[in-house]
Design a protein around this motif. Structure first.
Motif, PDB file in Angstrom:
ATOM      1  N   HIS A  52       0.828  -1.207   0.000  1.00  0.00           N
ATOM      2  CA  HIS A  52       0.000   0.000   0.000  1.00  0.00           C
ATOM      3  C   HIS A  52       0.863   1.259   0.000  1.00  0.00           C
ATOM      4  O   HIS A  52       0.573   2.227  -0.720  1.00  0.00           O
ATOM      5  N   GLU A  53       1.928   1.234   0.790  1.00  0.00           N
ATOM      6  CA  GLU A  53       2.816   2.394   0.846  1.00  0.00           C
ATOM      7  C   GLU A  53       3.474   2.650  -0.508  1.00  0.00           C
ATOM      8  O   GLU A  53       3.593   3.801  -0.949  1.00  0.00           O
ATOM      9  N   ILE A  55       2.280   1.884  -3.424  1.00  0.00           N
ATOM     10  CA  ILE A  55       1.253   2.404  -4.326  1.00  0.00           C
ATOM     11  C   ILE A  55       1.063   3.905  -4.119  1.00  0.00           C
ATOM     12  O   ILE A  55       0.999   4.684  -5.080  1.00  0.00           O
ATOM     13  N   HIS A  56       0.975   4.325  -2.863  1.00  0.00           N
ATOM     14  CA  HIS A  56       0.772   5.745  -2.573  1.00  0.00           C
ATOM     15  C   HIS A  56       2.016   6.566  -2.884  1.00  0.00           C
ATOM     16  O   HIS A  56       1.928   7.653  -3.473  1.00  0.00           O
ATOM     17  N   THR A  57       3.189   6.052  -2.502  1.00  0.00           N
ATOM     18  CA  THR A  57       4.430   6.803  -2.704  1.00  0.00           C
ATOM     19  C   THR A  57       4.709   7.033  -4.186  1.00  0.00           C
ATOM     20  O   THR A  57       5.134   8.116  -4.593  1.00  0.00           O
ATOM     21  N   GLN A  59       2.395   6.622  -6.676  1.00  0.00           N
ATOM     22  CA  GLN A  59       1.188   6.981  -7.412  1.00  0.00           C
ATOM     23  C   GLN A  59       0.885   5.965  -8.526  1.00  0.00           C
ATOM     24  O   GLN A  59       0.754   6.305  -9.713  1.00  0.00           O
TER      25      GLN A  59
END
Length: 285
Positions: A52-53, A55-57, A59
């Motif tokens: 998840h991290e 994916i967010h980091t 984008q």
């Protein structure tokens, strides 16, 4: 590595052979009980949190997510999970395990281990073809405990690739058991094994693992190495790999499994054979 008729390695063949060998080894040495629900929850949540991290980091987009999903499906359908995990994950698991262990340095097992190989005496030669190509190598040493005492009951399960980078059991053009054996040490814990110096090899690249390597701009090569499992009654077994000084890919192993303590420095003998010595130290179980 399983190969086609022209001996070109195939990822699907290697994956199938590695999966079969892994399942057989698990059946022989399956631990009693299982992993607790609490432990499963803790580790899986941590893995997912890392995903998840990322994916967010970074984008991650939906097209990228769908490409990753398809790739994961391809890895499973191609039977490449043993290859992928052994190359990209196992070295970290081994590093964690080594923090609580004494004795000789370990390394990854890799996907090409086959149990129940031919039993051999302390001074021996590995089974090989009559015309086996490669530089002759004598590998010798001693197995001791952490107090420095010889371990006469020890044995070395040893296997390695041939001069072209192929492993028996994973390449149909090689005889069964070629360059594999289980060597029993003598009363002083000593051994002397005649074999050939193996070649570096690239992991199979025609499947999804190879697609990942190509897409990321990485190389698929492993440096030349000997595989060993060293065991003795009442002592913790060591799984390790020994590499060669000056070997190609030694500083950029795709599996990130090399360690300075595991590099051999073979010396040429008058007969043209290389000789290298390495001692193993096993801690009490």
């Amino acid at each position: 590595m399983t190969t086609t008729e022209n001996t070109s390695p195939t990822a699907a063949g290697s994956g199938a052979s590695a999966t079969q060998a892994f399942r057989a080894s698990q059946q022989q040495g399956a631990p009693e009980g299982g992993v607790s629900a609490e432990r499963v929850s803790t580790v899986v949540q941590a893995v997912l949190a890392g995903v998840h991290e990322a994916i967010h980091t970074h984008q991650v987009t939906y097209p990228e997510f769908q490409a990753a999903k398809q790739w994961l499906i391809d890895v499973g359908e191609g039977g490449e999970w043993p290859l992928l995990l052994d190359v990209f994950v196992e070295h970290e698991v081994e590093d964690v395990a080594s923090r609580t262990q004494q004795g000789s340095k370990g390394s990854i097992l890799g996907p090409y281990y086959l149990p129940d190989q031919q039993k051999l005496p302390a001074v021996t030669a590995l089974p090989m073809r009559a015309d086996e190509q490669g530089t002759p190598l004598t590998f010798a040493g001693q197995v001791r405990d952490t107090a420095g005492n010889p371990l006469p009951g020890a044995e070395l399960d040893i296997w390695h690739a041939d001069d072209e980078g192929y492993y028996s059991g994973f390449a149909p053009h090689l005889p069964e058991g070629n360059l594999r054996g289980v060597v029993a040490v003598d009363e002083q814990g000593r051994f002397e094994i005649d074999t050939i110096q193996p070649a570096p090899y690239q992991i199979p690249t025609d499947g999804p693992t190879g697609m990942l390597i190509t897409a990321a701009g990485w190389h698929p090569w492993r440096p030349a190495h000997l595989h060993l499992i060293v065991r003795a009654p009442g002592h913790r077994s060591i799984t390790t790999q020994l590499y060669f000084e000056g070997g190609q890919w030694l500083d950029s192993d795709v599996a990130q499994a090399t360690k300075p303590e595991l590099v051999l420095d073979p010396h040429p003998q008058e007969d043209g054979r290389l000789r290298s010595e390495y001692d193993f130290v096993l801690e009490p179980a």
